[in-house]
Write a protein that holds these residues in place. Structure first.
Motif, mmCIF file in Angstrom:
data_model
loop_
_atom_site.group_PDB
_atom_site.id
_atom_site.type_symbol
_atom_site.label_atom_id
_atom_site.label_comp_id
_atom_site.label_asym_id
_atom_site.label_seq_id
_atom_site.Cartn_x
_atom_site.Cartn_y
_atom_site.Cartn_z
ATOM 1 N N GLY A 4 -13.489 -76.108 76.742
ATOM 2 C CA GLY A 4 -14.950 -76.031 77.552
ATOM 3 C C GLY A 4 -16.057 -75.311 76.939
ATOM 4 O O GLY A 4 -17.124 -75.490 77.363
ATOM 5 N N ARG A 16 -15.237 -74.633 91.039
ATOM 6 C CA ARG A 16 -14.509 -75.283 90.392
ATOM 7 C C ARG A 16 -15.218 -76.453 89.570
ATOM 8 O O ARG A 16 -16.328 -76.706 89.993
ATOM 9 C CB ARG A 16 -13.473 -76.117 91.063
ATOM 10 C CG ARG A 16 -12.246 -76.485 90.093
ATOM 11 C CD ARG A 16 -11.035 -76.751 91.161
ATOM 12 N NE ARG A 16 -10.122 -77.390 90.358
ATOM 13 C CZ ARG A 16 -8.939 -77.654 90.563
ATOM 14 N NH1 ARG A 16 -8.500 -77.533 92.017
ATOM 15 N NH2 ARG A 16 -7.974 -78.244 90.094
ATOM 16 N N SER A 17 -14.847 -76.813 88.195
ATOM 17 C CA SER A 17 -15.603 -77.778 87.405
ATOM 18 C C SER A 17 -15.799 -79.135 88.182
ATOM 19 O O SER A 17 -14.895 -79.379 89.130
ATOM 20 C CB SER A 17 -14.639 -78.148 86.169
ATOM 21 O OG SER A 17 -15.256 -79.163 85.487
ATOM 22 N N ARG A 46 -1.559 -78.778 74.187
ATOM 23 C CA ARG A 46 -1.967 -79.198 75.530
ATOM 24 C C ARG A 46 -2.463 -80.670 75.310
ATOM 25 O O ARG A 46 -2.073 -81.565 75.965
ATOM 26 C CB ARG A 46 -3.285 -78.701 75.873
ATOM 27 C CG ARG A 46 -3.822 -78.965 77.432
ATOM 28 C CD ARG A 46 -4.748 -77.748 77.925
ATOM 29 N NE ARG A 46 -5.406 -78.385 79.105
ATOM 30 C CZ ARG A 46 -6.512 -78.879 79.082
ATOM 31 N NH1 ARG A 46 -7.526 -79.266 77.976
ATOM 32 N NH2 ARG A 46 -7.061 -79.219 80.408
ATOM 33 N N GLU A 79 -8.054 -82.549 83.368
ATOM 34 C CA GLU A 79 -7.577 -81.712 84.539
ATOM 35 C C GLU A 79 -6.626 -82.495 85.462
ATOM 36 O O GLU A 79 -5.493 -81.999 85.819
ATOM 37 C CB GLU A 79 -8.789 -81.248 85.518
ATOM 38 C CG GLU A 79 -9.463 -80.184 84.835
ATOM 39 C CD GLU A 79 -10.449 -79.796 86.106
ATOM 40 O OE1 GLU A 79 -10.080 -78.653 86.541
ATOM 41 O OE2 GLU A 79 -11.484 -80.135 85.844
ATOM 42 N N GLU A 80 -6.920 -83.840 85.694
ATOM 43 C CA GLU A 80 -6.035 -84.747 86.477
ATOM 44 C C GLU A 80 -4.477 -84.802 85.646
ATOM 45 O O GLU A 80 -3.595 -84.652 86.362
ATOM 46 C CB GLU A 80 -6.613 -85.941 86.662
ATOM 47 C CG GLU A 80 -5.645 -86.839 87.450
ATOM 48 C CD GLU A 80 -6.254 -88.105 87.931
ATOM 49 O OE1 GLU A 80 -5.514 -89.093 88.273
ATOM 50 O OE2 GLU A 80 -7.659 -88.012 88.129
ATOM 51 N N LEU A 110 -9.989 -83.205 93.009
ATOM 52 C CA LEU A 110 -10.539 -83.354 91.432
ATOM 53 C C LEU A 110 -11.558 -84.474 91.703
ATOM 54 O O LEU A 110 -12.716 -84.305 91.038
ATOM 55 C CB LEU A 110 -9.376 -83.415 90.421
ATOM 56 C CG LEU A 110 -8.526 -82.273 90.005
ATOM 57 C CD1 LEU A 110 -7.568 -82.641 89.092
ATOM 58 C CD2 LEU A 110 -9.495 -81.086 89.670
ATOM 59 N N PRO A 142 -15.237 -83.395 85.242
ATOM 60 C CA PRO A 142 -14.066 -83.496 84.599
ATOM 61 C C PRO A 142 -13.936 -84.244 83.295
ATOM 62 O O PRO A 142 -13.121 -83.977 82.365
ATOM 63 C CB PRO A 142 -12.958 -84.310 85.531
ATOM 64 C CG PRO A 142 -14.176 -85.094 86.452
ATOM 65 C CD PRO A 142 -15.506 -84.195 86.443
ATOM 66 N N ALA A 168 -3.096 -83.049 83.474
ATOM 67 C CA ALA A 168 -2.493 -81.791 83.207
ATOM 68 C C ALA A 168 -1.818 -81.411 84.719
ATOM 69 O O ALA A 168 -0.739 -80.960 84.615
ATOM 70 C CB ALA A 168 -3.641 -80.629 82.896
ATOM 71 N N LEU A 169 -2.383 -81.753 85.765
ATOM 72 C CA LEU A 169 -1.598 -81.598 87.200
ATOM 73 C C LEU A 169 -0.562 -82.497 87.035
ATOM 74 O O LEU A 169 0.359 -82.032 87.557
ATOM 75 C CB LEU A 169 -2.800 -81.687 88.152
ATOM 76 C CG LEU A 169 -2.726 -81.528 89.592
ATOM 77 C CD1 LEU A 169 -2.612 -80.129 89.919
ATOM 78 C CD2 LEU A 169 -3.746 -82.244 90.573
#
Length: 573
Positions: A336, A301-302, A449, A522-523, A288, A305, A525-526
């Motif tokens: 998004g 992929r995005s 979320r 994203e990070e 990422l 971020p 959430a991962l």
């Protein structure tokens, strides 16, 4: 595997219908991944013809060397089980006779054929098989990436709902591969693919230009990590992750990837760099970050971020909801799509009675958008329209209700929205109810979320451990929703000294603005998924890891039901 990798072109099978051809589906269990250094521990094979099973072959094999603990864990085959088993010198001639005259089929055939051929060479046994098929190659060509994001045997078994489940035991996996193979053939039967030759022509062939670039993987290790393909100007073309870097990078030079852009990228590449990682989580996070840093042209992929839309309360005297690129501490997001964010903001604002007009009120002591009953425009022009002026004491409780909704302090607004859905359904206004259901579902999912990621991002430091396949521990130090350090405590090594060393060397993270403390969603959430999966344990934390009392997370089962209801008309259509 590609068809340039087979020992000959299998001319004797070219014109014969596959349905009438004898095939032997084979699977091996081994002590490791190297045909040169590792040994076979089990062979399972199923002979098929005309869609029917006409024979099976299964035996354990004494490898003549120790079986690593991680292999024992994976397959369940122990050294005690193979002590009295025959050696490969006795087994391989029997297998050759069992399969003679057939096309060999395997899942990831390069692996199985590599071991079988290497042992045939080592034992000076004639290898009579001139043709083979690989169900991995078939799946990548026949299935879309959306349909089959992974082509592991277990994933394809789930996709096709096969009757025999893969178990990492040779005969079970061979039986599962038979069913997967038949399902794949069914997909191409109406495309003029009925013979071995037609199937070979249908599947991707190895490009000599691609194979010539295999040397780019010369220094890539068989370790978890991130790989970067670089172009002639040293620009990063593509970034990816793998649990085995060498195997993954080599796969790009076989021509098996059906994506035209990837073939174009590999042709441009002049170098492959890599970053070794402790485990898959660290690799995913580094991917990422590298995507954000380099914005490679061939990644879909995005690569941004921090980019997204946030729903925020304005700082006006009579606040309203708006969509912004910049979050405030009590915002929700990111989303998004701007239209989606605006729809959710409108739904919340309407339920809470926040104004939607954009008039500048300055230091006004009241807000008044006249309702239809007061001689103004119809209701809907402003969500705070009323028959009398609204003062700050009238209005601010509405703002507090929305702020509490965003942070998870209370959910009165969601209760009101749910009651609205019930009322629409009871009035048999089903189309309006369906639209309201979808908007409410999207709102709950966004709130849930953001609230769970915010709960993680507020923690100054939390250390999490998860067991790995080798009975050791994967470790992660997380600070304000970012991965600050990662490591592994291998089996037999005391984990706490490793944890202390990781904490001491961990990256310093300074929190930023917004509910996620500046961490990329994203990070975070991962990390959240990784640390909340079964087996994960919190080793240490500066504060409690908990969701707010009225979080939207508890309403997610309802959104799953709503999504299922939404999918029914699509399937019916």
């Amino acid at each position: 595997m590609t068809f340039a990798d087979i020992e000959s072109d299998g001319d004797e099978f070219t014109d014969g219908a596959l349905f009438e051809t004898t095939l032997v589906v084979v699977d091996l269990e081994t002590t490791g991944g190297s045909p040169t250094d590792d040994r076979i521990t089990e062979i399972g094979a199923v002979k098929i013809r005309g869609g029917e099973v006409i024979g099976e072959f299964a035996t354990l094999v004494d490898p003549g060397q120790p079986i690593p603990p991680q292999i024992v864990t994976l397959t369940g085959i122990t050294e005690a089980m193979v002590t009295d088993a025959p050696a490969i010198a006795q087994v391989l001639p029997s297998f050759v006779e069992f399969a003679r005259g057939a096309i060999l089929v395997a899942h990831n055939a390069r692996f199985d054929m590599g071991f079988l051929r290497q042992n045939a060479v080592r034992l000076d046994i004639d290898w009579p098989f001139t043709a083979s098929l690989c169900t991995v190659t078939m799946a990548r060509r026949i299935l879309t990436r959306d349909e089959a994001p992974s082509v592991r045997l277990s994933a394809l078994a789930d996709l096709f709902a096969v009757s025999v489940r893969p178990t990492h035991r040779a005969l079970d996996d061979a039986r599962a591969t038979v069913e997967v193979f038949h399902r794949l053939l069914e997909r191409v039967g109406n495309q003029g693919v009925g013979t071995y030759g037609e199937l070979v022509a249908y599947l991707p062939r190895s490009n000599p230009r691609l194979r010539a670039k295999r040397a780019l993987a010369r220094d890539v290790p068989s370790r978890p990590g991130v790989y970067l393909f670089r172009g002639p100007s040293d620009e990063v073309l593509y970034v990816g992750t793998a649990v085995d870097l060498r195997r993954r990078v080599l796969s790009y030079f076989t021509g098996g990837d059906p994506r035209r852009r990837i073939g174009e990228m590999v042709n441009l590449a002049v170098r492959v760099d890599h970053v070794e990682c402790s485990h898959a989580l660290e690799a995913a996070v580094r991917e990422l970050r590298l995507l954000a840093a380099h914005r490679p042209a061939y990644n879909r992929r995005s690569t941004q971020p921090h980019r997204g839309w946030w729903i925020v309360l304005t700082g006006e005297r009579f606040p309203r909801l708006k969509v912004s690129r910049t979050p405030t501490d009590d915002a929700i997001g990111p989303v998004g799509n701007r239209n989606t964010a605006a729809t959710i903001a409108d739904l919340i604002g309407q339920a809470a009675g926040l104004r939607s007009c954009t008039a500048r009120l300055g230091a006004a002591s009241h807000h008044w958008c006249r309702s239809e009953a007061a001689g103004g425009p119809r209701i809907g022009g402003c969500h705070a329209a009323s028959d009398r002026p609204l003062t700050l004491p009238d209005y601010l409780p509405r703002v507090s209700a929305v702020r509490d909704l965003m942070t998870g302090g209370r959910d009165d607004v969601l209760v009101a929205l749910t009651e609205r859905l019930i009322a629409l359904s009871e009035a048999q206004m089903f189309e309006s109810a369906a639209r309201h259901r979808d908007r409410l579902s999207a709102t709950i999912e966004l709130l849930a979320r953001c609230q769970r990621l915010s709960a993680l991002s507020r923690i100054v430091e939390i250390v999490v451990a998860r067991p790995d396949e080798a009975r050791g521990w994967e470790l992660a130090v997380i600070r304000h929703g970012r991965l600050a350090a990662a490591g592994v405590a291998r089996r037999g090594v005391a984990p706490m000294p490793v944890v202390d060393a990781l904490i001491a060397a961990a990256e310093t993270v300074i929190p930023g603005p917004g509910p996620l403390s500046g961490a990329p969603a994203e990070e975070s959430a991962l990390l959240y998924r990784w640390m909340t999966e079964p087996g994960a344990r919190i080793v240490a934390s500066t504060e409690a890891f908990a969701l707010p009392v009225a979080c939207a997370e508890r309403r997610l089962p309802w959104t799953q039901t709503a999504r299922a209801a939404r999918e029914v008309p699509r399937r019916a259509g």
